[in-house]
Scaffold this motif. Sequence first.
Motif, PDB file in Angstrom:
ATOM      1  N   GLU A 292       0.834  -1.206   0.000  1.00  0.00           N
ATOM      2  CA  GLU A 292       0.000   0.000   0.000  1.00  0.00           C
ATOM      3  C   GLU A 292       0.869   1.257   0.000  1.00  0.00           C
ATOM      4  N   TRP A 293       1.948   1.243   0.790  1.00  0.00           N
ATOM      5  CA  TRP A 293       2.855   2.392   0.884  1.00  0.00           C
ATOM      6  C   TRP A 293       3.507   2.680  -0.469  1.00  0.00           C
ATOM      7  N   GLU A 294       3.833   1.648  -1.225  1.00  0.00           N
ATOM      8  CA  GLU A 294       4.499   1.833  -2.511  1.00  0.00           C
ATOM      9  C   GLU A 294       3.671   2.716  -3.442  1.00  0.00           C
ATOM     10  N   GLU A 295       2.375   2.500  -3.457  1.00  0.00           N
ATOM     11  CA  GLU A 295       1.484   3.305  -4.304  1.00  0.00           C
ATOM     12  C   GLU A 295       1.482   4.761  -3.835  1.00  0.00           C
ATOM     13  N   ILE A 296       1.415   4.974  -2.534  1.00  0.00           N
ATOM     14  CA  ILE A 296       1.409   6.327  -1.970  1.00  0.00           C
ATOM     15  C   ILE A 296       2.741   7.026  -2.237  1.00  0.00           C
ATOM     16  N   ALA A 297       3.836   6.300  -2.081  1.00  0.00           N
ATOM     17  CA  ALA A 297       5.176   6.888  -2.192  1.00  0.00           C
ATOM     18  C   ALA A 297       5.480   7.413  -3.595  1.00  0.00           C
ATOM     19  N   ARG A 298       4.844   6.870  -4.593  1.00  0.00           N
ATOM     20  CA  ARG A 298       5.090   7.313  -5.972  1.00  0.00           C
ATOM     21  C   ARG A 298       4.806   8.794  -6.174  1.00  0.00           C
ATOM     22  N   ASN A 299       3.835   9.315  -5.448  1.00  0.00           N
ATOM     23  CA  ASN A 299       3.400  10.695  -5.637  1.00  0.00           C
ATOM     24  C   ASN A 299       3.686  11.575  -4.429  1.00  0.00           C
ATOM     25  N   THR A 300       4.662  11.193  -3.634  1.00  0.00           N
ATOM     26  CA  THR A 300       4.953  11.909  -2.398  1.00  0.00           C
ATOM     27  C   THR A 300       6.402  12.352  -2.373  1.00  0.00           C
ATOM     28  N   ASN A 301       6.625  13.568  -1.885  1.00  0.00           N
ATOM     29  CA  ASN A 301       7.988  14.052  -1.647  1.00  0.00           C
ATOM     30  C   ASN A 301       8.286  13.906  -0.165  1.00  0.00           C
ATOM     31  N   PHE A 302       9.559  13.645   0.140  1.00  0.00           N
ATOM     32  CA  PHE A 302       9.960  13.394   1.510  1.00  0.00           C
ATOM     33  C   PHE A 302      11.211  14.183   1.853  1.00  0.00           C
TER      34      PHE A 302
END
Length: 127
Positions: A61-71
Amino acid sequence: MSVAGVAAVRAENGILERWYTALFDVDREALSELLADEALIRLEDLGVTQTKAEYIASLDEWEEIARNTNFAWQIDAEAPQDPDQATALVCYQFPDNDLMMREIFSFGDGRITGSVQSAVGDTCEEF
């Protein structure tokens, strides 16, 4: 703090450097290597505590979110740091909102034995 203590804190900061690189890249193998077998990850805002296996499984689930997130992350200069514990502040910039998190890590034998994550703000302005 002794010279040995300073060296140990730097080593733990190196673990966090590898942790966040692996987390942001969703590198399951690296995350699994960094987590001790008995590690527990507590997500305070969600009221969830995960074992190492549960945490690694949740990365789909995190992988999908991480694609469009800056950190971005940094050591929390106001929190105590020692060979057994370190605290990081993390800015997650999602497409629709920002979230500032405090993530407290405990260490043992060169691995992460625990993490407690809690939100500290809905903006990263002070980061």
